[in-house]
Design a protein around this motif. Sequence first.
Motif, PDB file in Angstrom:
ATOM      1  N   THR A 250       8.992  12.156  -3.428  1.00  0.00           N
ATOM      2  CA  THR A 250       8.670  11.205  -4.565  1.00  0.00           C
ATOM      3  C   THR A 250       8.233  10.143  -3.508  1.00  0.00           C
ATOM      4  OG1 THR A 250      10.615  11.690  -5.908  1.00  0.00           O
ATOM      5  CG2 THR A 250       9.721   9.536  -6.178  1.00  0.00           C
ATOM      6  N   MET A 251       8.769   9.746  -2.384  1.00  0.00           N
ATOM      7  CA  MET A 251       8.425   8.764  -1.541  1.00  0.00           C
ATOM      8  C   MET A 251       7.197   9.043  -1.108  1.00  0.00           C
ATOM      9  SD  MET A 251       8.964   5.755  -0.228  1.00  0.00           S
ATOM     10  CE  MET A 251      10.724   5.515  -1.101  1.00  0.00           C
ATOM     11  N   LEU A 252       6.873  10.087  -0.783  1.00  0.00           N
ATOM     12  CA  LEU A 252       5.402  10.538  -0.195  1.00  0.00           C
ATOM     13  C   LEU A 252       4.348  10.048  -1.416  1.00  0.00           C
ATOM     14  CD1 LEU A 252       3.708  12.221   1.957  1.00  0.00           C
ATOM     15  CD2 LEU A 252       4.144  14.220   0.582  1.00  0.00           C
ATOM     16  N   GLY A 253       4.407  10.313  -2.505  1.00  0.00           N
ATOM     17  CA  GLY A 253       3.770   9.730  -3.419  1.00  0.00           C
ATOM     18  C   GLY A 253       3.589   8.348  -3.677  1.00  0.00           C
ATOM     19  N   LEU A 254       4.564   7.743  -3.479  1.00  0.00           N
ATOM     20  CA  LEU A 254       4.550   6.169  -3.556  1.00  0.00           C
ATOM     21  C   LEU A 254       4.296   5.564  -2.325  1.00  0.00           C
ATOM     22  CD1 LEU A 254       8.083   5.679  -5.044  1.00  0.00           C
ATOM     23  CD2 LEU A 254       6.077   5.623  -6.146  1.00  0.00           C
ATOM     24  N   GLN A 255       4.033   6.230  -1.260  1.00  0.00           N
ATOM     25  CA  GLN A 255       4.012   5.419   0.088  1.00  0.00           C
ATOM     26  C   GLN A 255       2.294   5.835   0.177  1.00  0.00           C
ATOM     27  OE1 GLN A 255       5.157   3.762   2.539  1.00  0.00           O
ATOM     28  NE2 GLN A 255       7.074   3.731   1.143  1.00  0.00           N
ATOM     29  N   SER A 256       1.699   6.562  -0.629  1.00  0.00           N
ATOM     30  CA  SER A 256       0.076   6.879  -0.402  1.00  0.00           C
ATOM     31  C   SER A 256      -0.613   5.712  -0.680  1.00  0.00           C
ATOM     32  CB  SER A 256      -0.182   8.086  -1.357  1.00  0.00           C
ATOM     33  OG  SER A 256      -0.062   7.491  -2.746  1.00  0.00           O
ATOM     34  N   ALA A 257      -0.333   4.801  -1.434  1.00  0.00           N
ATOM     35  CA  ALA A 257      -0.880   3.618  -1.509  1.00  0.00           C
ATOM     36  C   ALA A 257      -0.689   2.455  -0.434  1.00  0.00           C
ATOM     37  CB  ALA A 257      -0.532   2.855  -2.848  1.00  0.00           C
ATOM     38  N   GLN A 258       0.455   2.642   0.033  1.00  0.00           N
ATOM     39  CA  GLN A 258       0.958   1.808   1.320  1.00  0.00           C
ATOM     40  C   GLN A 258       0.178   2.355   2.476  1.00  0.00           C
ATOM     41  OE1 GLN A 258       4.860   0.557   1.842  1.00  0.00           O
ATOM     42  NE2 GLN A 258       5.297   0.191  -0.490  1.00  0.00           N
ATOM     43  N   MET A 259       0.152   3.517   2.473  1.00  0.00           N
ATOM     44  CA  MET A 259      -0.567   4.400   3.731  1.00  0.00           C
ATOM     45  C   MET A 259      -2.097   4.007   3.868  1.00  0.00           C
ATOM     46  SD  MET A 259      -0.272   6.629   6.464  1.00  0.00           S
ATOM     47  CE  MET A 259       1.221   7.575   6.250  1.00  0.00           C
ATOM     48  N   LEU A 260      -2.638   3.861   2.340  1.00  0.00           N
ATOM     49  CA  LEU A 260      -4.112   3.668   2.514  1.00  0.00           C
ATOM     50  C   LEU A 260      -4.457   2.252   2.869  1.00  0.00           C
ATOM     51  CD1 LEU A 260      -7.044   4.570   1.650  1.00  0.00           C
ATOM     52  CD2 LEU A 260      -6.435   4.129  -0.563  1.00  0.00           C
ATOM     53  N   GLY A 261      -3.346   1.382   2.452  1.00  0.00           N
ATOM     54  CA  GLY A 261      -3.662  -0.196   2.803  1.00  0.00           C
ATOM     55  C   GLY A 261      -3.222  -0.378   4.181  1.00  0.00           C
ATOM     56  N   GLY A 262      -2.425   0.320   4.725  1.00  0.00           N
ATOM     57  CA  GLY A 262      -2.134   0.246   6.231  1.00  0.00           C
ATOM     58  C   GLY A 262      -3.212   0.830   6.967  1.00  0.00           C
ATOM     59  N   SER A 263      -4.015   1.907   6.536  1.00  0.00           N
ATOM     60  CA  SER A 263      -5.048   2.140   7.361  1.00  0.00           C
ATOM     61  C   SER A 263      -6.267   1.170   7.745  1.00  0.00           C
ATOM     62  CB  SER A 263      -5.561   3.551   6.719  1.00  0.00           C
ATOM     63  OG  SER A 263      -6.214   3.460   5.387  1.00  0.00           O
ATOM     64  N   VAL A 264      -6.266   0.418   6.626  1.00  0.00           N
ATOM     65  CA  VAL A 264      -7.178  -0.831   6.570  1.00  0.00           C
ATOM     66  C   VAL A 264      -6.844  -1.728   7.911  1.00  0.00           C
ATOM     67  CG1 VAL A 264      -8.066  -2.951   5.362  1.00  0.00           C
ATOM     68  CG2 VAL A 264      -7.615  -0.802   4.034  1.00  0.00           C
ATOM     69  N   VAL A 265      -5.853  -1.700   8.186  1.00  0.00           N
ATOM     70  CA  VAL A 265      -5.323  -2.666   9.322  1.00  0.00           C
ATOM     71  C   VAL A 265      -5.651  -2.077  10.417  1.00  0.00           C
ATOM     72  CG1 VAL A 265      -3.568  -4.210  10.489  1.00  0.00           C
ATOM     73  CG2 VAL A 265      -3.764  -4.000   8.026  1.00  0.00           C
ATOM     74  N   ILE A 266      -5.092  -0.583  10.715  1.00  0.00           N
ATOM     75  CA  ILE A 266      -5.337   0.010  11.682  1.00  0.00           C
ATOM     76  C   ILE A 266      -6.769   0.503  11.939  1.00  0.00           C
ATOM     77  CG2 ILE A 266      -4.864   2.262  12.803  1.00  0.00           C
ATOM     78  CD1 ILE A 266      -2.419   0.648  12.592  1.00  0.00           C
ATOM     79  N   GLU A 267      -7.638   0.596  10.974  1.00  0.00           N
ATOM     80  CA  GLU A 267      -9.073   0.820  11.286  1.00  0.00           C
ATOM     81  C   GLU A 267      -9.521  -0.328  11.803  1.00  0.00           C
ATOM     82  OE1 GLU A 267     -10.818   2.080   7.643  1.00  0.00           O
ATOM     83  OE2 GLU A 267      -9.796   4.071   7.721  1.00  0.00           O
TER      84      GLU A 267
END
Length: 327
Positions: A250-267
């Motif tokens: 469940t958390m894997l699906g919920l964290q997908s949006a945060q992971m995508l937002g975090g990739s903006v900063v990391i990139e």
Amino acid sequence: MNRALTLLRRRLVGSIFVLLIVVIGTFLLLEAAPGDAVDAYIVSTGGDVGMIELLRHRWGLDQSELTRLANYLWALLHLDLGQSVTFSRPVRDVILERLPTTLLLMVSATALSFGLGSALGVYAGARPGSVRDRVLSIGSLALYAVPGFWLGLVLIVVFAVDLRWLPIGGIETLASSKTGLDRAGDIAIHLLLPVSALGFIYLALYLRMMRAGMAEVWRQDFILAARARGLSRRAIVRHVARNALLPLITMLGLQSAQMLGGSVVIESVFAVPGLGRLAQEAVAGRDTPLLLGIILVSAVLVVVINLLVDLAYTILDPRVGASEVGA
């Protein structure tokens, strides 16, 4: 299989309305923001009133908001994301160039955080209250409290600047002319630091969730029954871990949006040419069609990930979704 297909069909119908709300809401928010692409262009290059009027007419900015929204929605029905005013190219082509890099970064970071975090969570939760459990719990809490961009900068200073083991940024060596496995290895080396910076934060979250889930399962009655039957501790740990795995899915699906937002900063920190840096360039250039396309593609990625999570649920636990499908 039929139940999974029925659930998938219902989720897809609901996803259409979700994406429509995302598109309309994003368009209205961008329209409410001050400035547009013409203002950004004039500030960087200069121009007179005549040029401003010409650019507004050429880019369709002299039309009403409702007209532009209707034209954009009509274009979306034909899979047309519009024209980027910053790159003077179709938005679809620009996004397709950057999307593989972001997907590679996200998939690698997710595999690292979910795989290693779950394994460490099982190791800690196998003996709740032990020394290893306390050490891993405290360490994961400290790691989760670290901002992703700060962790990225620390990794750059240590491994790229001081030790000179890894490159500072980018996705591959410029003008290296590498092909095949040599190029794949070069890309892997460049992705080590950004994947670590993005994955370690969520690794701590999965570790803590798996450990907490296993600690809860240890108190259930079927564990006493398993012990009474004489099952080995390793076999019992496998049963406990499987029952504690569903909340992580469940958390894997919920964290997908945060992971995508975090990739903006990391990139941005590692100068990785993905959707994150592209969004930054679109905001700087007030490129509304490009930014709308990036947000729409990001929303589609989140929807697809959550659909996969729903399918995984039906495989891991056949009871999940049964009442919804039967309704």
